[in-house]
Design an enzyme around this catalytic site. Structure first.
Site, PDB file in Angstrom:
ATOM      1  N   LYS A  29       0.809  -1.219   0.000  1.00 34.72           N
ATOM      2  CA  LYS A  29       0.000   0.000   0.000  1.00 34.72           C
ATOM      3  C   LYS A  29       0.843   1.269   0.000  1.00 34.72           C
ATOM      4  CE  LYS A  29      -1.412  -1.778   3.777  1.00 34.72           C
ATOM      5  NZ  LYS A  29      -0.251  -2.549   4.305  1.00 34.72           N
ATOM      6  N   VAL A  55      -5.328  -2.873  -0.083  1.00 33.07           N
ATOM      7  CA  VAL A  55      -6.385  -2.235   0.705  1.00 33.07           C
ATOM      8  C   VAL A  55      -7.432  -3.283   1.063  1.00 33.07           C
ATOM      9  CG1 VAL A  55      -8.065  -0.367   0.858  1.00 33.07           C
ATOM     10  CG2 VAL A  55      -6.044  -0.099  -0.615  1.00 33.07           C
ATOM     11  N   GLU A  66       2.891  -4.323  14.988  1.00 33.30           N
ATOM     12  CA  GLU A  66       4.340  -4.466  14.925  1.00 33.30           C
ATOM     13  C   GLU A  66       4.977  -4.026  16.243  1.00 33.30           C
ATOM     14  OE1 GLU A  66       5.841  -5.792  12.397  1.00 33.30           O
ATOM     15  OE2 GLU A  66       4.174  -5.801  10.964  1.00 33.30           O
ATOM     16  N   LYS A  87      -4.093   3.662   2.474  1.00 33.09           N
ATOM     17  CA  LYS A  87      -5.240   2.961   1.902  1.00 33.09           C
ATOM     18  C   LYS A  87      -6.301   3.930   1.396  1.00 33.09           C
ATOM     19  CE  LYS A  87      -4.425  -1.016   4.897  1.00 33.09           C
ATOM     20  NZ  LYS A  87      -4.840  -1.744   6.118  1.00 33.09           N
ATOM     21  N   GLY A 113      -3.352 -10.655   7.216  1.00 30.83           N
ATOM     22  CA  GLY A 113      -3.124 -12.084   7.425  1.00 30.83           C
ATOM     23  C   GLY A 113      -2.594 -12.739   6.167  1.00 30.83           C
TER      24      GLY A 113
END
Length: 374
Positions: free
Chosen positions: A88, A115, A173, A188, A285
């Site tokens: 993205k 996105v 993260e 996005k 994921g």
């Protein structure tokens, strides 16, 4: 289709696994700095081995980041190879370079997984644009922030505890800046609005306010008034003017955004014929994201390129006026514009989006949230 795969992390492995065994597409080389052994693909450590391989017609970029992803993708397109990416940041920041380059070189570029992860949001925008005009896009686009806000609301966790859990579960993260400061959502939104409206928005004029400074006291204030906070992206087009921004937003219990749980996304479009359509699903994921990368590869086999033609550069106005919840900072800037006070926070009268974000930049540590508009 012979594929050169750049990166063999979460998404790259998923792409390799889903394409394995297919007869219409095959990963033949994988760029990976680690030593890996694959039964049906060659592992390489030098991008030139993919770039200069004339048997590879398509490059899948699953590395992430801006550099060297931009240089690799640009070189691949210049060499006549189609590109699919889930990156993205790459598409949002180099939209004005990559789309014209694809046209110039006669290659195809797709980025559905960039996105919405597994939702297929950009592909839906592509379909909708064929028959109607879009006036609005946006919604909950970041699963990390939604997990944090949902945990603070439903389980009374502090921001720090909710973030820690998100990190332990792999939703956030170690350095969560891109998510919690709204940068991921900003990327996005730029891609979504450009595709929806067929333009190239001035991204430097699109502000993003995140959730880093939200506190338990804010959540308590919202609950006391029957409201739920979500991080929302908004892109609007009407009467030739464009508005685009990312900010925490409050919803009443009757609105679907208020009940989106854990790390899910809910992304919405508004068309002049269909009205509102919302898309719910996993925003990240391995397999949800890799699934849409492979869908893009299938689209390339059918001759489908980018979701819209490269459009004109346009200004972002952000003159729309909203009421805001404001806690912290120099609230004297809103003198004469305060409708209510909520335990140390204020509810402003109508303030332009541009004005509130300008104030927020000058008041580090303050928190804002747009009040419900319905």
């Amino acid at each position: 289709m012979n594929i050169g795969l750049l990166g063999f992390g979460v998404v790259g492995k998923g792409v390799y696994e889903i394409t394995s065994g297919r007869t219409d597409m095959q990963v033949t080389k994988v760029l990976c700095l680690e030593d890996i052994s694959l039964p049906d693909a060659q592992s390489v450590k030098n991008f030139e081995e993919i770039l200069n391989d004339d048997t590879i017609d398509t490059v899948v970029e699953a590395m992430g980041g801006l550099h060297p992803a931009y240089e690799f993708v640009s070189a691949a397109m210049k060499a006549g190879k189609n590109v699919v990416t889930s990156n993205k940041a790459l598409i949002a920041n180099f939209y004005d370079e990559l789309l014209p380059l694809a046209d110039e070189k006669g290659v195809k570029l797709r980025c559905t997984a960039a996105v919405g992860g597994g939702i297929g949001w950009l592909s839906e925008l592509e379909r909708v644009r064929r028959v109607e005009t879009l006036s609005r896009v946006g919604g909950i686009m970041n699963g990390t922030c939604n997990y944090i806000l949902d945990s603070m609301t439903s389980r009374n966790l502090t921001y720090a505890d909710a973030l820690r859990q998100a990190q332990e579960l792999g939703y956030a993260e170690a350095n969560p800046t891109t998510d919690v400061d709204g940068i991921d959502t900003w990327h996005k939104l730029i891609i979504s609005a450009n595709v929806a409206f067929g333009v190239s928005l001035d991204r430097d004029a699109i502000p993003a306010a995140g959730i880093r400074h939200i506190k338990a006291e804010d959540i308590a204030n919202f609950k006391a008034h029957g409201l739920t906070c979500k991080l929302i992206s908004t892109g609007k087009c009407g009467t030739g003017k464009f508005h685009a921004y990312v900010q925490p937003t409050l919803f009443t219990a009757t609105e679907p955004e208020s009940v989106v749980p854990t790390n899910y996304n809910l992304i919405t479009l508004v068309g002049n014929t269909s009205g509102r359509q919302s898309f719910f699903g996993q925003g990240a994921g391995r397999y949800p994201t890799a699934y849409n990368v492979v869908q893009d590869l299938a689209d390339l086999l059918n001759g489908t390129g980018f979701y819209c033609p490269y459009g004109p550069k346009v200004k972002v106005e952000n003159t729309e006026k909203l009421r805001y919840y404001v806690r912290g900072g120099d609230q004297s800037a809103f003198a004469g514009k305060v409708d209510e006070t909520w335990n140390g926070a204020i509810i402003t009268g109508p303030v332009s989006v541009a004005e509130i974000h300008s104030w927020l930049k000058a008041n580090d540590g303050a928190f804002i949230a747009a009040m419900p508009t319905v």
